[in-house]
Design an enzyme around this catalytic site. Structure first.
Site, PDB file in Angstrom:
ATOM      1  N   TYR A  92       0.852  -1.187   0.000  1.00  0.00           N
ATOM      2  CA  TYR A  92       0.000   0.000   0.000  1.00  0.00           C
ATOM      3  C   TYR A  92       0.887   1.236   0.000  1.00  0.00           C
ATOM      4  CZ  TYR A  92      -3.055   3.768   1.378  1.00  0.00           C
ATOM      5  OH  TYR A  92      -3.711   4.965   1.412  1.00  0.00           O
ATOM      6  N   ASP A 130       9.266   2.855   0.876  1.00  0.00           N
ATOM      7  CA  ASP A 130       8.178   3.649   1.436  1.00  0.00           C
ATOM      8  C   ASP A 130       8.146   3.355   2.935  1.00  0.00           C
ATOM      9  OD1 ASP A 130       5.831   4.705   2.369  1.00  0.00           O
ATOM     10  OD2 ASP A 130       4.564   3.865   0.779  1.00  0.00           O
TER      11      ASP A 130
HETATM   12  C1  LIG Z   1      -0.392   5.909   5.026  1.00  0.00           C
HETATM   13  C2  LIG Z   1       0.580   5.469   4.002  1.00  0.00           C
HETATM   14  C3  LIG Z   1       0.722   6.169   2.786  1.00  0.00           C
HETATM   15  C4  LIG Z   1      -0.133   7.344   2.414  1.00  0.00           C
HETATM   16  O1  LIG Z   1       0.044   8.444   3.251  1.00  0.00           O
HETATM   17  P1  LIG Z   1      -1.053   9.588   3.311  1.00  0.00           P
HETATM   18  O2  LIG Z   1      -0.506  10.577   4.284  1.00  0.00           O
HETATM   19  O3  LIG Z   1      -2.324   8.935   3.800  1.00  0.00           O
HETATM   20  O4  LIG Z   1      -1.225  10.136   1.938  1.00  0.00           O
HETATM   21  C5  LIG Z   1       1.683   5.722   1.899  1.00  0.00           C
HETATM   22  N1  LIG Z   1       2.450   4.648   2.163  1.00  0.00           N
HETATM   23  C6  LIG Z   1       2.344   3.969   3.319  1.00  0.00           C
HETATM   24  C7  LIG Z   1       3.249   2.809   3.581  1.00  0.00           C
HETATM   25  C8  LIG Z   1       1.402   4.343   4.268  1.00  0.00           C
HETATM   26  O5  LIG Z   1       1.273   3.637   5.401  1.00  0.00           O
END
Ligand SMILES: *Cc1c(COP(=O)(O)O)cnc(C)c1O
Length: 427
Positions: free
Chosen positions: A151, A245
């Site tokens: 995600y 990420d």
């Molecule tokens: C929450 C999350 C996002 C998105 O972040 P937002 O601030 O909601 O746009 C992206 N990558 C990971 C791994 C996340 O947990």
């Protein structure tokens, strides 16, 4: 839409006709719970009840709510300069924060590009990867490789690297850029295949995107450092960039400050967000290594990174983040996470024997109980509320990601609520 309870405050009665809630079927979902205050690990409801928070508000409030040090820094900043544009202007909160992030992140992840939300940081990281290859004369490298269960956010490029099947974004798949989603290469054979895939597709793949060590919103699925090391080697062999990420895993959640450090793998670009400001205000960053940054240096203005959010490097948010980083320097957060990990392991172990439980797993300040069926999610949420705790089961898990400042007794209230509520299933 469902009727509000008689106790709902007037602002909720009025606003319920105007608000649009996230990920919510508003015709059938019970109305949201009105809250008025937060403090430490507690959320106070409009009717005066207090809940112990097991989620740290979508994994942001790592130091607990309303931490006095962060609040004081924000109050000072808001009085001096809540915001000023970042185009052509420099300010201390952002420049100081960039220096500190460069020092805290592994290796030469030294160039910090600020944005507001996590999804935007992911978009920026993807744009960096694409333009890196454009600047190097390889404009055909336009694709990304990501993993099932992953995600990376809700905006379109971010959605295009989420799990295309189980993710929240299946609906939009015909409208999105097409990328490659692969299973995590968890065996030697799968890793060899992954390596071959990258080699065969090197002409059009720009980067591999992964949540290192834990796939969070995909269901708190864990993998090992060796997998990340294998992916790094495969990327190196094919000249493909690697993006971590760490929006969920960053800032101590897995037990290490960053998963990259824990796994001893250096990505080319790292995204951070969520806990960066200690859960106070939105801020995210895409942090690049020197060689990525250098590919943008040129006499050609077109080679510059083409991005710049309006509220980029918002001084108030940067002041909050600097204060949150002070706490990482001053507080024994690693000991706290280790203590939380040990206690969750011990106290959630009994769940393993309960009917319908497939797995119980813990890493750092993350615990997940995987169920064979979570169609009673709304009932579970209500039971947790009755038990005085705030938990939000999703996908096929009930999970805990408490603030690191949680005390032993409060954490026990969370774990015992989980054990009690899951024991009482089978209605
Ligand atoms: C929450 C999350 C996002 C998105 O972040 P937002 O601030 O909601 O746009 C992206 N990558 C990971 C791994 C996340 O947990």
């Amino acid at each position: 839409m469902p009727r509000l309870p008689n106790t709902a405050p007037e602002w909720q009665r009025d606003g319920y006709q105007n608000i649009w809630m996230p990920y919510t079927q508003m015709q059938t979902t019970p109305p949201p719970i009105p809250v008025t205050k937060t403090d430490g690990v507690r959320i106070t409801l409009a009717d005066g009840r207090e809940l112990i928070d097991g989620t740290a508000s979508w994994w942001t409030a790592c130091h607990g709510y309303n931490h006095p040090h962060i609040v004081a820094a924000m109050q000072k900043q808001v009085a001096e300069m809540p915001h000023v544009m970042f185009g052509g202007l420099a300010h201390e909160p952002a420049f100081r924060l960039a220096t500190r992030l460069a020092a805290l992140t592994p290796g030469d992840l030294n160039r910090v590009f600020f944005a507001e939300g996590g999804s935007v940081a992911v978009e920026v990281a993807m744009k960096m990867a694409l333009q890196y290859f454009i600047n190097k004369g390889e404009p055909g490298r336009t694709k990304f490789v990501s993993f099932l269960g992953g995600y990376h956010g809700d905006t379109f490029a971010a959605m295009s690297v989420c799990d295309p099947n189980d993710g929240m974004h299946t609906l939009f798949k015909d409208a999105m850029p097409r990328n490659y989603a692969m299973p995590l290469p968890e065996t030697a054979a799968a890793m060899a295949e992954f390596q071959d895939f990258l080699r065969e597709n090197r002409g059009h793949v720009a980067a591999v995107m992964i949540e290192p060590l834990v796939q969070g919103a995909g269901g708190m699925k864990f993998h090992g450092a060796d997998l990340l090391q294998g992916i790094r080697a495969a990327c190196d062999a094919s000249g493909v960039l690697l993006i971590f990420d760490e929006i969920f895993t960053g800032f101590g959640r897995t037990g290490a400050l960053f998963a990259a450090g824990a796994a001893d793998v250096l990505p080319d670009i790292m995204c951070v967000g969520k806990a960066l400001t200690g859960g106070t205000t939105p801020l995210s960053a895409a942090i690049a290594r020197e060689h990525v940054f250098e590919a943008f240096l040129s006499d050609d203005p077109q080679a510059a990174l083409m991005h710049g959010p309006t509220f980029m490097a918002n001084p108030l948010a940067c002041a909050a983040a600097n204060a949150a980083l002070d706490l990482f320097e001053e507080e024994p957060w690693a000991e706290s996470v280790a203590r939380i990990e040990a206690q969750m392991r011990r106290e959630l172990e009994p769940c393993r024997a309960l009917p319908g439980v497939i797995d119980v797993r813990v890493m750092g300040a993350i615990a997940a109980i995987q169920l064979d069926d979570l169609s009673d999610k709304e009932i579970l949420k209500a039971r947790f509320m009755e038990a005085g705790v705030w938990l939000r089961p999703f996908a096929d898990i009930v999970y805990l990601t408490p603030p690191f400042i949680i005390g032993e007794d409060d954490l026990r209230r969370l774990t015992s609520a989980i054990v009690a509520v899951l024991s009482g299933r089978g209605y």
